[in-house]
Design an enzyme around this catalytic site. Structure first.
Site, short mmCIF file in Angstrom:
data_model
loop_
_atom_site.label_atom_id
_atom_site.label_comp_id
_atom_site.label_asym_id
_atom_site.label_seq_id
_atom_site.Cartn_x
_atom_site.Cartn_y
_atom_site.Cartn_z
N THR A 177 17.04 90.11 17.77
CA THR A 177 16.72 89.86 19.47
C THR A 177 15.79 88.80 19.57
O THR A 177 15.56 87.78 20.97
CB THR A 177 16.79 90.53 20.33
OG1 THR A 177 15.84 91.28 19.07
CG2 THR A 177 18.09 91.62 20.26
N LYS A 178 14.71 88.44 17.92
CA LYS A 178 13.50 87.33 18.80
C LYS A 178 13.93 85.76 18.70
O LYS A 178 15.18 85.75 18.74
CB LYS A 178 12.59 87.45 17.57
CG LYS A 178 11.97 89.17 16.87
CD LYS A 178 11.56 89.51 18.48
CE LYS A 178 10.10 90.37 17.72
NZ LYS A 178 10.87 91.62 17.93
N ASN A 179 13.07 84.96 19.03
CA ASN A 179 13.50 83.78 19.74
C ASN A 179 13.90 83.09 18.10
O ASN A 179 14.63 82.13 18.39
CB ASN A 179 12.15 82.87 20.13
CG ASN A 179 12.10 83.45 21.87
OD1 ASN A 179 11.94 84.83 21.84
ND2 ASN A 179 11.32 82.90 22.49
#
Length: 370
Positions: free
Chosen positions: A181-183
């Protein structure tokens, strides 16, 4: 309209053919551990941000290995914030060192560098500021007040800048996370250690493979924490897109903030962006009156949201032996009571943003639409 807090499937569908080709290349090569795909990604990442980059298994290990590379261990103290994910303090404890908490600035959610300097003792070995939600902490001020090593927790801040300097390139070392879910997200766990010091980079490379530079010859008690080759291939594909994704997040954040203002939702405090910073909005996190009731209302309306983080670290049951008490870090505790992260991902639409804001406005008794 159902609006998720995060939807990775939209991104995957857009990149499906690129990702399949990258995975097939690794599969056909048969090189699954520290293969060429890992080396290429490390080089690409390092060149982009002007650092040495060492791929590891996850963001938690990235922080742990950075601490170990600086020889931090039993008897040492590391100053950090209680308003963060558990891995920040957990990584310090894994080395045998002692985390010392300092309060945050409520407007930025990041370490207050002035207060942090007041916690320095003869046992302080390092500062560990967190670039929370995609906004860099003020490392420059911290360095003026503290002459020792600074390790950046940059897990949520790829592409963020402060005074024009990249996250991960300001401190002595830094740890990134590529949690899905990180950038910049992998298809599983993955992380990166960065540093501008060649000797520290070499030490991390040694520690990530059981303390070995030469196969079956061990110099230190390391761990098994290698960036998976398949994950490196996925990350290399996605890395070509992160600048456009960052710009999209920033545009969506600006829309959220402008519309909240247009509708006069005074019960909500939008994220702060200092003039010297470039926020990359890993999360769009507001502070809200009656936060829990608002979150429940959004859920009833089909809108996802998340609380990062409901319990600050100094009040976590596992950390009670550190001796902290409720009320000791009032800004961190206030943030835990009021923060709410709204839907934020590059594939979110403008209509979805407007729907979220209008739903918030209705909850607080404000009307109007665009």
């Amino acid at each position: 309209m159902r609006i998720p807090a995060f939807d990775l499937s939209r991104q995957t569908r857009q990149l499906e053919s690129e990702l399949q080709a990258a995975i097939a290349e690794v599969a056909l090569s048969g090189q699954f551990i520290l293969g060429p795909a890992v080396t290429r990604f490390e080089q690409t990442f390092g060149e982009a941000f002007g650092v040495h980059a060492i791929g590891v298994a996850n963001g938690s290990d990235a922080l742990y290995l950075a601490l170990r590379a600086l020889d931090i261990g039993p008897g040492d103290e590391v100053i950090t914030t209680p308003f963060t994910f558990f891995a920040t303090a957990g990584s310090v404890l894994r080395t045998g060192a002692h985390p010392v908490f300092t309060d945050i600035q409520l407007d930025t959610f990041n370490m207050d560098p002035v207060e942090a300097s007041a916690h320095v003792s003869p046992r302080t070995r390092a500062m560990l500021p967190v670039h929370l939600f995609g906004l860099m902490a003020d490392v420059d001020t911290l360095r003026v007040r503290f002459r020792g090593p600074v390790i950046e927790d940059a897990a949520q801040a790829i592409g963020a800048r402060f005074h024009g300097q990249w996250a991960g390139a300001v401190g002595d070392m830094a740890g990134f996370s590529f949690f899905p879910t990180k950038n910049l997200g992998a298809w599983g766990d993955a992380g990166m250690v960065t540093t501008k010091t060649p000797g520290l980079a070499d030490k991390v490379r040694m520690l990530r493979v059981h303390g070995s530079r030469q196969k079956y010859h061990h110099e230190a008690l390391g761990i098994n924490s290698r960036l998976d080759t398949l994950q490196a291939a996925v990350l290399s594909v996605k890395f070509t897109h992160w600048p456009e994704w960052t710009a999209r997040r920033q545009a969506l954040a600006a829309r959220y903030t402008a519309y909240l203002k247009d509708l006069g939702v005074s019960e909500v405090v939008p994220p702060t962006i200092p003039s010297e910073a470039e926020h990359v909005f890993h999360q769009y996190t507001i502070r809200a009156d009656r936060r829990d009731a608002l979150q429940a209302y959004l859920k009833d309306q089909g809108i996802g949201s998340t609380v990062y983080y409901p319990v600050p670290l100094h009040l976590q049951p596992i950390l009670q032996d550190l001796g902290y008490r409720k009320g000791q870090f009032p800004h961190a505790e206030e943030a835990s009571r009021t923060v709410l992260s709204l839907p934020m991902f590059p594939e979110l639409t403008e209509d979805e943003v407007d729907q979220v804001v209008e739903t918030i406005a209705r909850f607080y008794g404000h009307g109007g639409t665009r």
